[in-house]
Write a protein that holds these residues in place. Structure first.
Motif, PDB file in Angstrom:
ATOM      1  N   LYS A  12      20.575  -1.393 -23.219  1.00 49.81           N
ATOM      2  CA  LYS A  12      20.535  -0.287 -24.183  1.00 49.81           C
ATOM      3  C   LYS A  12      19.170   0.385 -24.179  1.00 49.81           C
ATOM      4  N   LYS A  13      18.134  -0.403 -24.304  1.00 49.88           N
ATOM      5  CA  LYS A  13      16.756   0.058 -24.169  1.00 49.88           C
ATOM      6  C   LYS A  13      15.969  -1.055 -23.495  1.00 49.88           C
ATOM      7  N   LEU A  14      14.864  -0.666 -22.842  1.00 50.89           N
ATOM      8  CA  LEU A  14      14.079  -1.614 -22.054  1.00 50.89           C
ATOM      9  C   LEU A  14      12.622  -1.588 -22.497  1.00 50.89           C
ATOM     10  N   ILE A  15      12.033  -2.774 -22.671  1.00 48.08           N
ATOM     11  CA  ILE A  15      10.597  -2.899 -22.952  1.00 48.08           C
ATOM     12  C   ILE A  15       9.974  -3.763 -21.860  1.00 48.08           C
ATOM     13  N   VAL A  16       8.920  -3.246 -21.235  1.00 49.45           N
ATOM     14  CA  VAL A  16       8.269  -3.925 -20.118  1.00 49.45           C
ATOM     15  C   VAL A  16       6.836  -4.265 -20.511  1.00 49.45           C
ATOM     16  N   GLY A  17       6.501  -5.557 -20.474  1.00 52.92           N
ATOM     17  CA  GLY A  17       5.179  -6.014 -20.873  1.00 52.92           C
ATOM     18  C   GLY A  17       4.221  -6.138 -19.706  1.00 52.92           C
ATOM     19  N   GLY A  63      18.374   2.606  -9.128  1.00 54.45           N
ATOM     20  CA  GLY A  63      18.157   3.551 -10.219  1.00 54.45           C
ATOM     21  C   GLY A  63      18.394   4.993  -9.821  1.00 54.45           C
ATOM     22  N   PRO A  64      17.850   5.928 -10.620  1.00 55.23           N
ATOM     23  CA  PRO A  64      16.982   5.676 -11.785  1.00 55.23           C
ATOM     24  C   PRO A  64      17.764   5.223 -13.026  1.00 55.23           C
ATOM     25  N   PHE A  65      17.022   4.609 -13.947  1.00 51.45           N
ATOM     26  CA  PHE A  65      17.549   4.190 -15.239  1.00 51.45           C
ATOM     27  C   PHE A  65      17.219   5.282 -16.232  1.00 51.45           C
ATOM     28  N   GLU A  66      18.252   5.913 -16.800  1.00 52.30           N
ATOM     29  CA  GLU A  66      18.062   7.141 -17.572  1.00 52.30           C
ATOM     30  C   GLU A  66      17.879   6.917 -19.073  1.00 52.30           C
ATOM     31  N   LYS A  67      17.870   5.674 -19.526  1.00 52.29           N
ATOM     32  CA  LYS A  67      17.740   5.394 -20.959  1.00 52.29           C
ATOM     33  C   LYS A  67      16.277   5.157 -21.336  1.00 52.29           C
ATOM     34  N   PRO A  68      15.977   5.078 -22.642  1.00 54.19           N
ATOM     35  CA  PRO A  68      14.575   4.927 -23.068  1.00 54.19           C
ATOM     36  C   PRO A  68      13.945   3.613 -22.604  1.00 54.19           C
ATOM     37  N   VAL A  69      12.691   3.719 -22.159  1.00 42.24           N
ATOM     38  CA  VAL A  69      11.918   2.569 -21.690  1.00 42.24           C
ATOM     39  C   VAL A  69      10.518   2.649 -22.279  1.00 42.24           C
ATOM     40  N   LEU A  70      10.014   1.524 -22.751  1.00 40.62           N
ATOM     41  CA  LEU A  70       8.642   1.446 -23.253  1.00 40.62           C
ATOM     42  C   LEU A  70       7.861   0.468 -22.400  1.00 40.62           C
ATOM     43  N   PHE A  71       6.808   0.969 -21.745  1.00 38.26           N
ATOM     44  CA  PHE A  71       5.876   0.113 -21.027  1.00 38.26           C
ATOM     45  C   PHE A  71       4.706  -0.199 -21.951  1.00 38.26           C
ATOM     46  N   MET A  72       4.482  -1.482 -22.209  1.00 28.30           N
ATOM     47  CA  MET A  72       3.381  -1.936 -23.049  1.00 28.30           C
ATOM     48  C   MET A  72       2.312  -2.531 -22.141  1.00 28.30           C
ATOM     49  N   ARG A  73       1.115  -1.971 -22.179  1.00 27.69           N
ATOM     50  CA  ARG A  73       0.051  -2.470 -21.309  1.00 27.69           C
ATOM     51  C   ARG A  73      -1.136  -2.954 -22.136  1.00 27.69           C
ATOM     52  N   GLY A  74      -1.841  -3.962 -21.616  1.00 33.80           N
ATOM     53  CA  GLY A  74      -3.073  -4.422 -22.244  1.00 33.80           C
ATOM     54  C   GLY A  74      -4.232  -3.526 -21.855  1.00 33.80           C
ATOM     55  N   GLY A  75      -5.038  -3.145 -22.828  1.00 29.13           N
ATOM     56  CA  GLY A  75      -6.143  -2.236 -22.552  1.00 29.13           C
ATOM     57  C   GLY A  75      -7.149  -2.786 -21.563  1.00 29.13           C
ATOM     58  N   ASP A 125       3.724   7.770 -11.078  1.00 33.31           N
ATOM     59  CA  ASP A 125       4.833   8.356 -10.330  1.00 33.31           C
ATOM     60  C   ASP A 125       5.924   7.326 -10.052  1.00 33.31           C
ATOM     61  N   ALA A 126       5.520   6.099  -9.745  1.00 37.54           N
ATOM     62  CA  ALA A 126       6.507   5.047  -9.484  1.00 37.54           C
ATOM     63  C   ALA A 126       7.307   4.740 -10.741  1.00 37.54           C
ATOM     64  N   ILE A 127       6.634   4.715 -11.882  1.00 33.84           N
ATOM     65  CA  ILE A 127       7.311   4.437 -13.151  1.00 33.84           C
ATOM     66  C   ILE A 127       8.301   5.543 -13.484  1.00 33.84           C
ATOM     67  N   LEU A 128       7.845   6.792 -13.428  1.00 30.52           N
ATOM     68  CA  LEU A 128       8.715   7.905 -13.818  1.00 30.52           C
ATOM     69  C   LEU A 128       9.815   8.165 -12.798  1.00 30.52           C
ATOM     70  N   LEU A 177      11.581   5.875 -11.304  1.00 27.00           N
ATOM     71  CA  LEU A 177      12.675   4.949 -11.604  1.00 27.00           C
ATOM     72  C   LEU A 177      13.111   5.010 -13.057  1.00 27.00           C
ATOM     73  N   PHE A 178      12.176   5.376 -13.936  1.00 25.24           N
ATOM     74  CA  PHE A 178      12.445   5.373 -15.382  1.00 25.24           C
ATOM     75  C   PHE A 178      11.966   6.700 -15.990  1.00 25.24           C
ATOM     76  N   PRO A 179      12.729   7.771 -15.795  1.00 23.78           N
ATOM     77  CA  PRO A 179      12.275   9.106 -16.205  1.00 23.78           C
ATOM     78  C   PRO A 179      12.056   9.266 -17.699  1.00 23.78           C
ATOM     79  N   GLN A 180      12.635   8.396 -18.537  1.00 23.61           N
ATOM     80  CA  GLN A 180      12.420   8.482 -19.980  1.00 23.61           C
ATOM     81  C   GLN A 180      11.365   7.485 -20.457  1.00 23.61           C
ATOM     82  N   ALA A 181      10.521   7.020 -19.570  1.00 18.94           N
ATOM     83  CA  ALA A 181       9.533   5.997 -19.926  1.00 18.94           C
ATOM     84  C   ALA A 181       8.367   6.569 -20.716  1.00 18.94           C
ATOM     85  N   ALA A 182       7.894   5.765 -21.656  1.00 18.76           N
ATOM     86  CA  ALA A 182       6.643   6.022 -22.368  1.00 18.76           C
ATOM     87  C   ALA A 182       5.756   4.798 -22.176  1.00 18.76           C
TER      88      ALA A 182
END
Length: 253
Positions: free
Chosen positions: A102-107, A191-203, A214-217, A219-224
């Motif tokens: 449904k939605k994806l979160i990537v740590g 892919g691509p996976f067209e649903k919402p994706v949140l990439f969480m990164r450590g500062g 470019d690689a993220i978008l 495959l995951f055009p709705q990524a933030a």
């Protein structure tokens, strides 16, 4: 493969997939923060924790393992959160079975091929296996020559355990991880996976960089991408409350 997993809480299903050398126990802290709103399914990935051992470590195989868990629990669609290796498995799951996510979160990981980040650690773990010290302290004395960071050392040593036969050994399938490391480092495909994706990164982490945009978008055009400042690769453990709030806000939006 029938993975070991634990279910806690009620609500919409949220799958948690841990990273390399980890287990479902490592995500227990954030699982407790989610269980009041979601049915949290914490999985031990293949060759880790209490799940079976096998020679393969491709992300296609890991995605199929998770689909088997979902089928067993009659879950047609779920939110999926993965960290590091588990993040790559979660991405491949979404790319291969988009109707199940449904939605994806990537740590703190990108869908790209990485270099050999764990050569020294793997050599140290192999040395521990060869010498076979019969205590965690003995394993630590060997491994600290290969890894000096106390937090990482402590994390790795959670896998050095007494077996049912009474001897000590690695709980992870170290030979498979060594042989299949090229697959663990591999990029995602499909892919691509067209649903919402949140990439969480450590500062303070170097795993997700501007050069990966470019690689993220692609495959995951709705990524933030959301950065949690003053955290490293284990951002969910360093600032669990902030991490959980960001995830819950994303899932409920």
């Amino acid at each position: 493969m029938d993975l070991f997993y634990r279910i806690r809480g009620e609500g919409e299903p949220l799958l948690l997939l841990h990273g390399l050398f980890g287990s479902a126990d490592n995500l227990g802290g954030i699982a407790r923060l989610f269980e009041e709103q979601y049915q949290v399914i914490s999985v031990d990935m293949r060759n880790h924790g209490r799940s079976p051992h096998d020679g393969g470590m491709s992300y296609s195989e890991m995605a199929e393992d998770v689909i088997r868990v979902m089928d067993k629990e009659s879950i047609s669609e779920a939110y999926v959160l993965g960290h590091s290796m588990g993040g790559k498995a979660a991405m491949q799951l979404a790319l291969s079975y988009p109707e199940r996510v449904k939605k994806l979160i990537v740590g703190d990981i990108a869908p790209v091929k990485y270099g050999a980040h764990h050569d020294s650690i793997l050599k140290g773990m192999q040395e521990v296996a060869e010498q076979s010290p019969q205590s965690r302290k003995g394993a630590e004395e060997i491994l600290m020559a290969y890894e000096s960071e106390p937090a990482v050392l402590s994390f790795l040593l959670t896998n050095w355990r007494r077996t049912e036969e009474g001897t000590w050994a690695w709980r992870v399938n170290l030979p498979a991880i060594v042989d299949e490391y090229h697959n663990i480092a591999a990029a995602m495909h499909g892919g691509p996976f067209e649903k919402p994706v949140l990439f969480m990164r450590g500062g303070n982490s170097e795993y997700v960089q501007a050069e990966h945009r470019d690689a993220i978008l692609g495959l995951f055009p709705q990524a933030a991408v959301r950065t949690i400042e003053n955290t490293g690769h284990w951002l969910h453990a360093e600032k669990p409350d902030m991490f959980a709030r960001a995830v819950i806000r994303f899932l409920s939006s």
